[in-house]
Enzyme design. Structure first.
Site, PDB file in Angstrom:
ATOM      1  N   GLY A 100       0.800  -1.215   0.000  1.00 30.46           N
ATOM      2  CA  GLY A 100       0.000   0.000   0.000  1.00 30.46           C
ATOM      3  C   GLY A 100       0.832   1.263   0.000  1.00 30.46           C
ATOM      4  N   GLU A 119     -13.047   6.245  -0.983  1.00 38.82           N
ATOM      5  CA  GLU A 119     -12.920   5.609  -2.292  1.00 38.82           C
ATOM      6  C   GLU A 119     -14.298   5.470  -2.936  1.00 38.82           C
ATOM      7  OE1 GLU A 119     -10.057   5.009  -3.818  1.00 38.82           O
ATOM      8  OE2 GLU A 119      -9.120   5.898  -2.045  1.00 38.82           O
ATOM      9  N   ASN A 140     -10.025  13.361  -5.063  1.00 40.68           N
ATOM     10  CA  ASN A 140      -8.667  13.252  -4.567  1.00 40.68           C
ATOM     11  C   ASN A 140      -7.673  13.146  -5.722  1.00 40.68           C
ATOM     12  OD1 ASN A 140      -6.413  12.738  -2.899  1.00 40.68           O
ATOM     13  ND2 ASN A 140      -6.752  10.531  -3.068  1.00 40.68           N
ATOM     14  N   HIS A 199      22.999  24.868 -49.309  1.00 37.73           N
ATOM     15  CA  HIS A 199      22.191  23.896 -50.045  1.00 37.73           C
ATOM     16  C   HIS A 199      22.807  22.505 -50.029  1.00 37.73           C
ATOM     17  CE1 HIS A 199      20.667  27.651 -51.773  1.00 37.73           C
ATOM     18  NE2 HIS A 199      21.890  27.907 -52.213  1.00 37.73           N
ATOM     19  N   ASN A 219      31.898  30.542 -47.641  1.00 32.77           N
ATOM     20  CA  ASN A 219      30.715  30.103 -48.389  1.00 32.77           C
ATOM     21  C   ASN A 219      30.932  28.666 -48.848  1.00 32.77           C
ATOM     22  OD1 ASN A 219      28.133  31.311 -50.002  1.00 32.77           O
ATOM     23  ND2 ASN A 219      29.163  29.756 -51.215  1.00 32.77           N
TER      24      ASN A 219
END
Length: 433
Positions: A65, A140, A155, A331, A345
């Site tokens: 739990g 619940e 809740n 490119h 370039n």
């Protein structure tokens, strides 16, 4: 999740779910984190440790739990913190400011503060039972009366507990229920029965969304992305189609950036001010300085560094390479393991041949160099400042500054000083227009 990967390690915006939770807690003022683990503990520990320094880990050998899970970290609780925030590793969307609000209720005297949300369809959710503004219990769904099932305040699971009272309340939780488990939600009723104040903080449902399957993971991703897009746009970033742009948890964008449609940011991207990222670009692990331009259809891979006003254009890929100030890679080009000098370039179709099948090698391209279209630069190789490489060349040897290099077949011809002469002539032609 139907996965070999522990649930809390599935990524949201490139970061494990549990790391999102850890980050939120630290941002809310937490000075340490205790992580209760089970299956896959080692991997979970590594993920959290990278997000938060002061973290302790505790293994829950058997699952009895949620309260039992919290008590697995008893040693951390015993350190005497003012507040104990209890969060789930699969609830990654909770905001730090929401956690700050929860903590504020503890500072105002509450023993427990719970996060809740409202919904028109509360079926399946635990209800927050209130009386005269006080939270009395969390019930619940299966245990609710008909009247309680009509309650729409539900809740959210996350809560904060006064550090001074945490162990006292947790140790009082029993397991007299159908599953013989110790439920964390029981501390609300225990605190109320002892006359202690229990506060409720309302948060949007999305903050409390728990991830239990991949559909919910995708829903959480959509929420996170929408949040981040809005934050960035309010911070001065323009997006023409924001719903098509995807960010990672650590993406940094400066003001006046323009992001066109269908751009994807992986982890480790930092972009300066005034950058334009054109459509269909893919960027990860890259640094981009002010005024640069990327794309469309560009890919920046890890280690790519673009200086001020650099340009990487359409169908170009840059990996582990620096592109100098004002340089252009426009490119159909691949630049990997390289440096490109300022103002250089790189012509269309150029590639740096950086890999021989076993090892990687670098290419150095100097400032102001001009690489003609469809050239192959076979690394390791250096192209000097102001050099000119003729179109279609295969360059296998270094080219001096201001030289012209022509590579045809097995022959590479270098004419020193010729590039400077050609550049001077071309500049004069341009000026005369």
């Amino acid at each position: 999740m139907k996965s070999a990967l522990p649930k809390v390690l599935h990524p949201l915006a490139g970061l494990p779910l549990i790391a999102h939770v850890a980050n939120a807690t630290m941002a809310a003022g937490s000075d340490s984190i205790a992580v209760v683990t089970g299956k896959g503990a080692g991997a979970v520990e590594a993920a959290v440790a990278s997000a938060a320094a002061d973290t302790a880990f505790y293994l829950q050998d058997t699952r009895l739990g949620t309260a039992h899970a919290v008590l697995a970290a008893r040693a951390a609780i015993e350190r005497g913190h003012d507040d104990i925030l209890v969060l789930f590793g699969d609830t990654p969307l909770v905001r730090p400011q929401t956690l700050v609000t929860v903590r504020r209720h503890l500072a105002d005297g509450a023993a427990v503060a719970v996060l809740g949300f409202r919904t028109d369809d509360p079926t399946g959710y635990g209800r927050l039972i209130q009386e005269n503004g006080r939270i009395l219990a969390i019930r619940e769904d299966k245990d609710c009366t008909d009247a309680e099932r009509r309650i729409t305040f539900c809740n959210g699971g996350l809560m904060a507990i006064s550090g001074a009272l945490a162990l006292e309340l947790l140790d009082a939780v029993g397991n007299d229920n159908a599953k013989s488990e110790y439920y964390l939600t029981d501390i609300v009723g225990i605190a109320a029965q002892r006359g202690l104040n229990v506060a409720a903080v309302e948060a949007p449902f999305e903050e409390l969304l728990g991830i239990n399957n991949r559909a919910e993971l995708a829903a959480a991703e959509a929420i996170w992305q929408a949040r981040r897009r809005r934050e960035l746009m309010l911070g001065g970033v323009s997006m023409q189609a924001p719903e098509t742009v995807y960010f990672s948890h650590d993406t940094v964008l400066g003001p006046d950036c323009v992001i066109e449609p269908d751009v994807w940011f992986g982890p480790g991207v930092a972009v300066g001010a005034g950058v334009r990222i054109r459509a269909y670009s893919h960027i990860e692990g890259a640094t981009v300085a002010d005024g640069a331009e990327i794309g469309p259809f560009a890919r920046l891979r890890p280690g790519a560094e673009l200086a001020t006003r650099a340009k990487v254009g359409n169908f170009c890929e840059v990996k582990k390479a620096t592109i100098g100030e004002g340089a252009k890679v426009n490119h159909l080009t691949y630049v990997g393991d390289a440096s490109v000098g300022a103002g250089a370039n790189i012509g269309a179709g150029t590639i740096t041949c950086n890999y021989d099948g076993y090892n990687k090698y670098r290419t150095e391209i100097g400032a102001g160099a001009f690489i003609g279209s469809n050239s192959a630069l076979v690394a390791p190789v250096s192209i000097g400042d102001g050099a000119l490489v003729a179109a279609g060349s295969v360059i296998t040897r270094d080219v001096p500054a201001d030289a012209l290099a022509v590579g045809r077949g097995d022959e590479q011809i270098v004419r020193e000083g010729k590039a400077a002469e050609i550049n001077k002539r071309n500049a004069a032609r341009k000026a005369a227009k």
